[in-house]
Each structure stands twice: as C-alpha cells, then as structure tokens.
Design an enzyme around this catalytic site. Sequence first.
Site, PDB file in Angstrom:
ATOM      1  N   GLU A 127     -17.595 -73.001  67.601  1.00 44.26           N
ATOM      2  CA  GLU A 127     -18.549 -71.930  66.727  1.00 44.26           C
ATOM      3  C   GLU A 127     -19.269 -70.847  67.461  1.00 44.26           C
ATOM      4  O   GLU A 127     -20.278 -71.331  67.982  1.00 44.26           O
ATOM      5  CB  GLU A 127     -19.438 -72.892  65.949  1.00 44.26           C
ATOM      6  CG  GLU A 127     -20.277 -71.883  64.925  1.00 44.26           C
ATOM      7  CD  GLU A 127     -21.456 -72.752  64.183  1.00 44.26           C
ATOM      8  OE1 GLU A 127     -21.630 -73.986  64.377  1.00 44.26           O
ATOM      9  OE2 GLU A 127     -21.959 -72.110  63.206  1.00 44.26           O
ATOM     10  N   LYS A 176     -14.808 -72.281  63.942  1.00 41.58           N
ATOM     11  CA  LYS A 176     -15.710 -72.131  63.024  1.00 41.58           C
ATOM     12  C   LYS A 176     -16.387 -70.627  63.308  1.00 41.58           C
ATOM     13  O   LYS A 176     -17.437 -70.367  64.049  1.00 41.58           O
ATOM     14  CB  LYS A 176     -16.724 -72.990  63.162  1.00 41.58           C
ATOM     15  CG  LYS A 176     -18.085 -72.886  62.020  1.00 41.58           C
ATOM     16  CD  LYS A 176     -18.715 -74.118  61.819  1.00 41.58           C
ATOM     17  CE  LYS A 176     -19.994 -74.075  61.009  1.00 41.58           C
ATOM     18  NZ  LYS A 176     -20.749 -75.135  60.599  1.00 41.58           N
TER      19      LYS A 176
HETATM   20  P1  13P Z   1     -24.669 -71.572  57.795  1.00 39.01           P
HETATM   21  O1  13P Z   1     -23.454 -71.810  56.804  1.00 39.01           O
HETATM   22  O2  13P Z   1     -25.952 -71.832  57.100  1.00 39.01           O
HETATM   23  O3  13P Z   1     -24.521 -70.419  58.567  1.00 39.01           O
HETATM   24  O4  13P Z   1     -24.632 -72.616  58.831  1.00 39.01           O
HETATM   25  C1  13P Z   1     -23.250 -73.219  59.364  1.00 39.01           C
HETATM   26  C2  13P Z   1     -23.668 -73.862  60.520  1.00 39.01           C
HETATM   27  O5  13P Z   1     -23.064 -75.157  60.762  1.00 39.01           O
HETATM   28  C3  13P Z   1     -24.590 -73.165  61.614  1.00 39.01           C
HETATM   29  O6  13P Z   1     -24.250 -73.964  62.991  1.00 39.01           O
END
Ligand code: 13P
Length: 367
Positions: free
Chosen positions: A177, A219
């Site tokens: 991510e 992600k």
């Molecule tokens: P949000 O969808 O609130 O951005 O959070 C996703 C997430 O896992 C952040 O690490």
Amino acid sequence: MNTQELISTAQKLMADDKGLLAMDESNPSCNKRFAKLGIPQTVEARRAYRELIVTSPGLGECVNGLILCDETIRQQKKDGTPFVKVITDAGIIIGIKVDTGAKAMAGHPGEKITEGLDGLRDRLAEYFQMGARFAKWRAVITIDDCLPSRGCVEANAQALARYAALCQEAGLVPIVEPEVLMDGEHTLKRCSEVTEEVLRTVFDQLYTQRVMLEGMILKPNMVLPGLTCPPQEEVKEVGIGEQQYQVRLTDRQQDEVEDVDEVADATVKCLLRTVPAAVPGIAFLSGGQSGELASARLNAMNVRFKSRLPWALAFSFARAIQQPAMEIWKGEETNVLAAQQALYHRANCNRAARRGEYTVAMERIGA
Ligand code: 13P
C-alpha cells in the site's frame, strides 16, 4: 515459500467480485474517530466496535478478507468466541496490518517513512500461526510544491518490497500500500504524475527484492485532485469545423458524472503504465473520499475498462465502508443492528461497483 498457496490466496482475495474491508486502524486513529463521535476511547469500546463489524450479517457476501490490527486479532466476542474463529466461520480470510506506523523521516522535513521491519519475520510467523493469510503495510507520500522527495519515495518503496518478500516467505500474501495522500492543493494531473513515479519505484523495488507478483495485491490511491485544490480552469473545444469555439469550464462547474469519469480515466491510465499484468488484483484505499464517491469512481473504472484490464479492480476501504456505521453506532448497544445494516449497505454498493452495476438508486434503497 509455497508459491501455489500464495497465488491461490491472492486469487481468493479478489474472487467473486468481492473486496476487502480494512478495520486495522491503529489505536490512536480509532480513538480519534471515536472522540469525534463522543464514543469512549477505551479497549472495551474498540472491542465492541470490532465485534459489531465481524458479526455483521451478510458481510461475507461482499468481502473476501478483513484486515485486523494486532489488538483485534487477539480479541474475542463478549461471549468469549475469538474474533479469528468468527471471521473464519464466515468464510472470510484474515489479514493483519504489520507496519508499526509512519514516522517523521530524518533529513526530509514534512515526509514520513514507515517502520516495522525489525523483528518482522518472527511477528509474521506468529500471525500465520494465529490464522492470518495476508498482511498489509502502508507507506504515505505527501504532495506539496516540492514534495515528494526522491529519498522518501525510494526508502518507502524499498521498505514495502522488503516487507512483501518477508510476507511471502512466511506464507502470507502481502498487500502493498503506497498511499499518495489527498491532503493539499495539488491538481489531479500532479497526483497522477506523483502516483506514477511512486508505483514505478515500488515495482522496481519489488522486482529487486524478488517478490512474486502473482502472490501479492496492490493497494493504491485513486488519482484525485487534492482536497483543497482550487477550481481548475479547463479550455474545451466545442462544435465542428468552422463552428468550433472554445469554452472555459472550472472543475466545480462540471457535473459529478464528469468528475467521476475523469478520475476513473486518470487512475486506470496511471495503473496501466505502471502495474505489471502478473499482479492479480488492485484493491483501492478510499483515502478520505465519501463512501458514495468511492463507490461511484470504482464503478466507473469497471464500467469503462473492466473487459480490457489484466488485473481485477477491487476495494480495500476503511472509512468509505465503516464511517456511516460508526456514526450510527455511537457506542450504544441499541444501535448495533442499524449500524451493521449501514456497514453491509456500503460493502454491498462496492461489490456492485466491482461489477459496474452500482447506481445512485442503490443509495436511496439503502438510506
Ligand atoms: P481508507 O479507506 O480509510 O483510506 O483506509 C484504507 C487503509 O487501509 C489505510 O491503510
């Protein structure tokens, strides 16, 4: 490394047009959200809230995986049943957030580096024993006039790749991510340039660290203008031949459908340039978008491009699924059922968005 198991888990996470629900907010983040709604910031309130989520009827129809934090994976329902059992019995795969947070980066004012690599091999082994089959690590990239710096992008990309390699060694599918934040005045074009640079660097590092692309999920953020981006003037050609003339439009004047399509186009264009076809799935974070907009934008991507893409376009939202439910719950036992219905509704809207079948009418039915 059991390659086939990893590939199979990654595919299961993206199967049947479902997505992932992130419920792994750190204790300070969860407390901050509770404080805004007047909910006590205690271990018991966090446990009760997480029980509400994991016992939500029908959740398994919409999500294949739940991402927990260290506190939650060790907790139980009020009746003593471990959350891990409740989730597994619902047919949902358990994920675990394993970074230890984004900290100020030395020599890089205004930027952050995500920590958590020290001792990670042992922690991953423990989480696997507890039943986790995938993991998450979040890097944050800030945009302003001069940022991000190359040093910040490279250091975060390398940490993501080292984490991903350790996950695969331990039998866990890594969710990678790299979040380019929405905060700031930047334009959609600038977000696109930065996201492209970040993703190129991340995949370069994943290759260098020998991460198996078929056994991971990306992600990313969607490509969006900054939250405080001033209206952008855009010159459009209208008409045919000699009748052609120019009109000036601003972002704020364009209707929502155009905004949704513009985000969908910019996001898919950026991903096509940077994400190898071997990656099975891309599950977006929501990043502070409203639940409705996040669903509409994901839907537009699938409507416009799904048949031409090598990877699944899915969701791994936290706020865009949880926020309405948390606002209804307010810490009160009597609100649990209504909150669970709101949670299911948002998760179901996102499942529809994966199919390109989300409509605004769904919001009226769910309201
Ligand atoms: P949000 O969808 O609130 O951005 O959070 C996703 C997430 O896992 C952040 O690490």
